[in-house]
Write a protein that holds these residues in place. Structure first.
Motif, PDB file in Angstrom:
ATOM      1  N   VAL A  62      39.280  43.724  32.280  1.00  0.00           N
ATOM      2  CA  VAL A  62      39.707  45.121  32.311  1.00  0.00           C
ATOM      3  C   VAL A  62      39.657  45.669  33.734  1.00  0.00           C
ATOM      4  N   ILE A  63      38.587  45.383  34.444  1.00  0.00           N
ATOM      5  CA  ILE A  63      38.438  45.876  35.814  1.00  0.00           C
ATOM      6  C   ILE A  63      39.462  45.223  36.727  1.00  0.00           C
ATOM      7  N   ARG A  64      39.653  43.926  36.566  1.00  0.00           N
ATOM      8  CA  ARG A  64      40.609  43.228  37.416  1.00  0.00           C
ATOM      9  C   ARG A  64      42.035  43.735  37.172  1.00  0.00           C
ATOM     10  N   GLU A  65      42.376  44.011  35.918  1.00  0.00           N
ATOM     11  CA  GLU A  65      43.705  44.534  35.609  1.00  0.00           C
ATOM     12  C   GLU A  65      43.880  45.948  36.163  1.00  0.00           C
ATOM     13  N   ARG A  66      42.819  46.726  36.112  1.00  0.00           N
ATOM     14  CA  ARG A  66      42.876  48.072  36.686  1.00  0.00           C
ATOM     15  C   ARG A  66      43.137  47.996  38.182  1.00  0.00           C
ATOM     16  N   ASN A  67      42.433  47.097  38.861  1.00  0.00           N
ATOM     17  CA  ASN A  67      42.631  46.938  40.297  1.00  0.00           C
ATOM     18  C   ASN A  67      44.026  46.407  40.608  1.00  0.00           C
ATOM     19  N   ARG A  68      44.495  45.486  39.782  1.00  0.00           N
ATOM     20  CA  ARG A  68      45.838  44.937  39.998  1.00  0.00           C
ATOM     21  C   ARG A  68      46.893  46.033  39.898  1.00  0.00           C
ATOM     22  N   THR A  69      46.764  46.874  38.883  1.00  0.00           N
ATOM     23  CA  THR A  69      47.734  47.949  38.693  1.00  0.00           C
ATOM     24  C   THR A  69      47.646  48.978  39.819  1.00  0.00           C
ATOM     25  N   ALA A  70      46.425  49.333  40.204  1.00  0.00           N
ATOM     26  CA  ALA A  70      46.245  50.343  41.254  1.00  0.00           C
ATOM     27  C   ALA A  70      46.825  49.886  42.580  1.00  0.00           C
ATOM     28  N   LEU A  71      46.761  48.574  42.843  1.00  0.00           N
ATOM     29  CA  LEU A  71      47.236  48.038  44.119  1.00  0.00           C
ATOM     30  C   LEU A  71      48.679  47.544  44.037  1.00  0.00           C
ATOM     31  N   GLY A  72      49.292  47.677  42.885  1.00  0.00           N
ATOM     32  CA  GLY A  72      50.682  47.266  42.735  1.00  0.00           C
ATOM     33  C   GLY A  72      50.896  45.772  42.883  1.00  0.00           C
ATOM     34  N   GLU A  73      49.942  44.985  42.431  1.00  0.00           N
ATOM     35  CA  GLU A  73      50.036  43.534  42.561  1.00  0.00           C
ATOM     36  C   GLU A  73      50.653  42.921  41.305  1.00  0.00           C
ATOM     37  N   PRO A  74      51.474  41.885  41.449  1.00  0.00           N
ATOM     38  CA  PRO A  74      52.013  41.224  40.260  1.00  0.00           C
ATOM     39  C   PRO A  74      51.036  40.237  39.641  1.00  0.00           C
ATOM     40  N   TYR A  75      50.007  39.882  40.399  1.00  0.00           N
ATOM     41  CA  TYR A  75      49.128  38.777  39.984  1.00  0.00           C
ATOM     42  C   TYR A  75      47.756  38.995  40.612  1.00  0.00           C
ATOM     43  N   ARG A  76      46.700  38.860  39.810  1.00  0.00           N
ATOM     44  CA  ARG A  76      45.346  39.002  40.335  1.00  0.00           C
ATOM     45  C   ARG A  76      44.398  38.224  39.420  1.00  0.00           C
ATOM     46  N   THR A  77      43.815  37.159  39.925  1.00  0.00           N
ATOM     47  CA  THR A  77      42.885  36.340  39.152  1.00  0.00           C
ATOM     48  C   THR A  77      41.707  35.952  40.032  1.00  0.00           C
ATOM     49  N   LEU A  78      40.640  35.471  39.389  1.00  0.00           N
ATOM     50  CA  LEU A  78      39.503  34.969  40.161  1.00  0.00           C
ATOM     51  C   LEU A  78      39.915  33.775  41.012  1.00  0.00           C
ATOM     52  N   LEU A  79      40.653  32.849  40.420  1.00  0.00           N
ATOM     53  CA  LEU A  79      41.084  31.680  41.169  1.00  0.00           C
ATOM     54  C   LEU A  79      42.002  32.086  42.322  1.00  0.00           C
ATOM     55  N   GLY A  80      42.846  33.082  42.082  1.00  0.00           N
ATOM     56  CA  GLY A  80      43.699  33.585  43.152  1.00  0.00           C
ATOM     57  C   GLY A  80      42.896  34.155  44.308  1.00  0.00           C
ATOM     58  N   HIS A  81      41.812  34.874  43.997  1.00  0.00           N
ATOM     59  CA  HIS A  81      40.935  35.395  45.054  1.00  0.00           C
ATOM     60  C   HIS A  81      40.391  34.253  45.914  1.00  0.00           C
ATOM     61  N   PHE A  82      39.859  33.222  45.256  1.00  0.00           N
ATOM     62  CA  PHE A  82      39.289  32.104  46.003  1.00  0.00           C
ATOM     63  C   PHE A  82      40.336  31.437  46.882  1.00  0.00           C
ATOM     64  N   ARG A  83      41.505  31.212  46.324  1.00  0.00           N
ATOM     65  CA  ARG A  83      42.541  30.536  47.097  1.00  0.00           C
ATOM     66  C   ARG A  83      42.981  31.377  48.291  1.00  0.00           C
ATOM     67  N   HIS A  84      43.119  32.668  48.091  1.00  0.00           N
ATOM     68  CA  HIS A  84      43.515  33.545  49.192  1.00  0.00           C
ATOM     69  C   HIS A  84      42.455  33.559  50.293  1.00  0.00           C
ATOM     70  N   GLU A  85      41.211  33.757  49.927  1.00  0.00           N
ATOM     71  CA  GLU A  85      40.163  33.878  50.944  1.00  0.00           C
ATOM     72  C   GLU A  85      39.942  32.567  51.684  1.00  0.00           C
ATOM     73  N   THR A  86      40.121  31.435  51.020  1.00  0.00           N
ATOM     74  CA  THR A  86      40.005  30.178  51.763  1.00  0.00           C
ATOM     75  C   THR A  86      41.185  30.001  52.708  1.00  0.00           C
ATOM     76  N   GLY A  87      42.290  30.708  52.466  1.00  0.00           N
ATOM     77  CA  GLY A  87      43.374  30.702  53.439  1.00  0.00           C
ATOM     78  C   GLY A  87      42.913  31.238  54.781  1.00  0.00           C
ATOM     79  N   HIS A  88      42.117  32.304  54.769  1.00  0.00           N
ATOM     80  CA  HIS A  88      41.549  32.836  56.008  1.00  0.00           C
ATOM     81  C   HIS A  88      40.590  31.817  56.642  1.00  0.00           C
ATOM     82  N   PHE A  89      39.797  31.183  55.792  1.00  0.00           N
ATOM     83  CA  PHE A  89      38.842  30.181  56.277  1.00  0.00           C
ATOM     84  C   PHE A  89      39.558  29.044  56.996  1.00  0.00           C
ATOM     85  N   TYR A  90      40.645  28.548  56.387  1.00  0.00           N
ATOM     86  CA  TYR A  90      41.350  27.416  56.990  1.00  0.00           C
ATOM     87  C   TYR A  90      42.248  27.847  58.141  1.00  0.00           C
ATOM     88  N   TRP A  91      42.668  29.098  58.194  1.00  0.00           N
ATOM     89  CA  TRP A  91      43.363  29.567  59.399  1.00  0.00           C
ATOM     90  C   TRP A  91      42.423  29.454  60.596  1.00  0.00           C
TER      91      TRP A  91
END
Length: 364
Positions: free
Chosen positions: A180-209
């Protein structure tokens, strides 16, 4: 993610399984052998007292003795570690859980449930990074920049923790594990997709940059494709949240957020690359063959021998990927659900994905 087979009864198993529902053997993942193995309690180990603390014999490697990761006692991990039956020390953390620096108060029942969901996503991330042969230094190996996770819960009277990355430290607000919280945040930020796995993958993108781009000869080519990262990051984010993405952002970016700054563009594209690799592996594991009519000649059905972890070119991978996304989205719509893959891969985005594919494969 691949599928596994129980070595005792032949039942199909999934990466997260801890117990075979058919033959009732305990299961554990052996990282070095890349297998989910059935386990036998050795005859010389006495009576079974504690599944998490005992010594086990893998059916797939009967000459070995292993133990569960220390987090198995919380039902949060099924990975195995080597064991010496003569050692009486408490079990250690596995290759995935060793990256944890902070976990929430597990005496709180809500936090425990959230953390288990987070660990499920994180273990899938580590699986993918290992299969891509990417370096994953922890804080002991690289005290200044090694990868580490802080899973933080909100505290009374304090600002909520913000999910993000800083020099190898990835922070995740454990409330993101609540649908419920994740969907609320997704809607508030206008995102088409928001998951726990997506968070990890995105943040490791910064790590590997930081690890693979920042201080290397790849920096200039990266800037040529993603833009100049020397643009003021704080100003860029402030502008993005105040004004939004440019109207034509889909022509050049995988997401609206990717248009905020080159660092975010790289991280969002990195996450997409991991999405594609993992999903193609899963489709192949199930033997899916997708070849819809009417596609252009450059698109091809999934091939049984296609290994997304060793794709020769991004064009080869995208040719496999697009028909699969058409099928995924059509199946979701048939169930009255939103598209599973709500993204558009424009030519500039495919070029960026190609940069990441070359970055990952050529560094071997």
């Amino acid at each position: 993610m691949r599928l596994f087979i129980c070595q005792v009864c032949g039942s199909r198993l999934y990466f997260e399984n801890r117990f075979c529902g058919t033959c009732h053997h305990w299961l554990g993942y052996l990282p070095d052998a890349d297998t989910l193995t059935a386990l036998i309690w050795p005859a010389d180990a006495g009576d079974v007292t504690d599944v998490a603390d005992g010594f086990w014999q893998p059916v797939s490697a009967p000459d070995r003795r292993v133990r569960f990761c220390a987090n198995a006692r919380y039902d949060a991990c099924n990975w195995l570690i080597p064991a010496d039956p003569d050692e009486l020390a408490p079990p250690a953390l596995c290759e995935a859980c060793r990256f944890n620096q902070v976990v929430p108060d597990l005496g709180n029942a809500d936090n425990l449930v959230r953390w288990r969901k987070i660990e499920t996503a994180k273990h899938r991330l580590i699986y993918t990074l290992r299969h891509l042969d990417l370096p994953i230094p922890d804080r002991e190996q690289d005290p200044a920049h090694g990868l580490t996770f802080k899973f933080l819960a909100a505290r009374q009277g304090k600002p909520p923790p913000l999910t993000g990355h800083d020099e190898g430290v990835i922070v995740l607000n454990v409330e993101e594990a609540e649908d419920v919280i994740r969907e609320r945040n997704r809607t508030a930020l206008g995102e088409p997709y928001r998951t726990l796995l997506g968070h990890f993958r995105h943040e490791t993108g910064h790590f590997y940059w930081n690890m693979l781009i920042r201080d290397t000869d790849r920096l200039a080519p990266c800037r040529a494709i993603f833009g100049d990262d020397r643009a003021n990051y704080a100003v860029a984010l402030k502008r993005h949240y105040a004004e939004g993405a440019p109207p034509d952002w889909q022509n050049n970016y995988i997401s609206a957020y990717a248009s905020a700054h080159p660092w975010e563009d790289f991280a969002e594209t990195w996450a997409q690359y991991l999405h594609i690799v993992d999903t193609i592996e899963t489709a192949n594991a199930f033997g899916l063959r997708v070849n819809p009519p009417g596609e252009s000649a450059r698109l091809a059905p999934l091939a049984r021998d296609f290994d997304p972890y060793r794709a020769g070119s991004i064009d080869e991978m995208i040719a496999m990927w697009l028909p699969l996304t058409f099928a995924m989205n059509s199946l979701a719509r048939s169930m009255g659900q939103s598209d599973l893959y709500p993204f558009i891969l424009s030519p500039p985005v495919i070029e960026k994905l190609g940069f990441i594919n070359d970055l990952v494969t050529k560094r071997r």
